[in-house]
Design an enzyme around this catalytic site. Structure first.
Site, PDB file in Angstrom:
ATOM      1  N   LYS A 268     -20.751 -27.115  63.546  1.00  0.00           N
ATOM      2  CA  LYS A 268     -20.002 -25.917  63.926  1.00  0.00           C
ATOM      3  C   LYS A 268     -19.899 -25.026  62.705  1.00  0.00           C
ATOM      4  O   LYS A 268     -19.450 -25.456  61.646  1.00  0.00           O
ATOM      5  CB  LYS A 268     -18.607 -26.291  64.446  1.00  0.00           C
ATOM      6  CG  LYS A 268     -18.634 -27.067  65.749  1.00  0.00           C
ATOM      7  CD  LYS A 268     -17.236 -27.343  66.270  1.00  0.00           C
ATOM      8  CE  LYS A 268     -16.572 -28.459  65.503  1.00  0.00           C
ATOM      9  NZ  LYS A 268     -17.234 -29.760  65.719  1.00  0.00           N
TER      10      LYS A 268
ATOM     11  N   MET B  27     -12.365 -23.005  53.895  1.00  0.00           N
ATOM     12  CA  MET B  27     -12.716 -22.007  54.911  1.00  0.00           C
ATOM     13  C   MET B  27     -11.750 -20.824  54.898  1.00  0.00           C
ATOM     14  O   MET B  27     -11.330 -20.324  55.937  1.00  0.00           O
ATOM     15  CB  MET B  27     -12.752 -22.661  56.307  1.00  0.00           C
ATOM     16  CG  MET B  27     -13.786 -23.757  56.441  1.00  0.00           C
ATOM     17  SD  MET B  27     -13.600 -24.775  57.930  1.00  0.00           S
ATOM     18  CE  MET B  27     -12.299 -25.919  57.385  1.00  0.00           C
TER      19      MET B  27
ATOM     20  N   ASP C 111     -23.567 -32.767  60.992  1.00  0.00           N
ATOM     21  CA  ASP C 111     -22.943 -31.452  60.885  1.00  0.00           C
ATOM     22  C   ASP C 111     -23.923 -30.414  60.334  1.00  0.00           C
ATOM     23  O   ASP C 111     -24.913 -30.749  59.667  1.00  0.00           O
ATOM     24  CB  ASP C 111     -21.729 -31.512  59.954  1.00  0.00           C
ATOM     25  CG  ASP C 111     -20.478 -32.001  60.660  1.00  0.00           C
ATOM     26  OD1 ASP C 111     -20.510 -32.136  61.895  1.00  0.00           O
ATOM     27  OD2 ASP C 111     -19.482 -32.268  59.973  1.00  0.00           O
TER      28      ASP C 111
END
Length: 294
Positions: free
Chosen positions: A78, A191, A57
């Site tokens: 991502k 997030m 990641d």
């Protein structure tokens, strides 16, 4: 001649069968932990040392890749607002890798089973007949609680914790769309940077467990040397006081709930936290690795 032809035909079929029976590799979904290299599990580190290929990641610390010098390393992370690998493409690459390699590691930030799209990868691999295993990792919420030494649960105060994310790829909230907040005693938002003020305002207006005075702890880059802490209340968060403090280059964790209240503060200070919050915003408090030393 016919007999010899039949024997040759059978031999060809046997060779074809043996070739197709070549064992496929095994894919391991490994949790890298919250950021610090030494917080990966022993099992995860051992698998990295054995891996033929590692798909990692974007949030994985580059230093962690020194644990797998023998492996081919491919970034498939991502990041919000940046060019990223499509999940379907990642799934396909894992399947393809299992046809060529014996030990494949999919290295995910935090824990693979929490906001890590693990289910999609697991189902794709199983559908292709590829063996898969999951190695858990320390998720950011638990590392964050350890760093500030504030439990997410507290006897008589907090009996429930909810982990929430508003980021779901193409399903991200549109401007003005209501936020669905659970009713747990302690809330941890992954997030949630761009929606922080809206989250706070909606909790103040609608939540039975939070109020304008509910403590808020925001951590960035948990467990790394870049870790920072912002401490305030839901009201100050709703006013946008943290908006300019956030660093878009670092992952942020927003923790909300009475269990996070500073036990050393007096009742009087808790009722008027403004001056402390302003100082915190100006100083941008830095938490060093020493903060998490035993």
């Amino acid at each position: 001649m016919t007999q010899f032809s039949n024997i040759a035909h059978l031999a060809n079929r046997t060779n074809s069968t043996n070739t197709s029976a070549t064992p496929r590799g095994k894919v391991y979904l490994v949790g890298a932990g919250p950021g610090a290299v030494d917080l990966i599990t022993v099992r995860g580190a051992k698998l990295l040392a054995q891996a033929n290929i590692v798909f990692y990641d974007a949030l994985v610390d580059p230093e962690m890749l020194t644990l797998c010098p023998q492996a081919e390393k491919i970034e498939v992370g991502k990041r919000c607002g940046k060019l990223s690998s499509a999940q379907q493409f990642i799934n396909k690459r894992l399947v393809d890798a299992a046809q060529k390699h014996q030990v494949i590691v999919r290295l995910k930030g935090g824990d693979p089973m929490l906001f890590g799209r693990a289910d999609e990868e697991i189902q794709t691999l199983k559908a292709a007949g590829i063996e898969v295993a999951v190695v858990p990792g320390i998720t950011a919420a638990l590392a964050g609680a350890a760093s500030i030494q504030q439990s997410l649960t507290l006897r008589g105060v907090s009996r429930s914790v909810a982990f929430i994310t508003l980021a779901q790829g193409a399903e991200n909230l549109a401007p003005g769309q209501p936020i669905s907040n659970p009713s747990a005693d302690t809330l941890v938002y992954y997030m949630g940077r761009k929606d922080a003020a809206r989250i706070a305002q909606q909790l103040i207006e609608q939540s039975p467990n939070q109020s304008s005075n509910t403590p808020v702890q925001i951590l960035e880059a948990v467990s790394t040397p870049r870790e920072r802490l912002w401490t305030s209340t839901l009201q100050e968060l709703a006013f946008g006081k943290a908006d300019q403090w956030f660093d878009s280059r670092s992952p942020a964790l927003i923790m909300i709930g009475e269990a996070l209240r500073d036990k050393a503060q007096s009742i009087q200070n808790l009722e008027s936290p403004g001056s402390e919050i302003d100082n915190g915003l100006q100083d941008r408090q830095i938490l060093t690795n020493g903060r998490r030393s035993a």
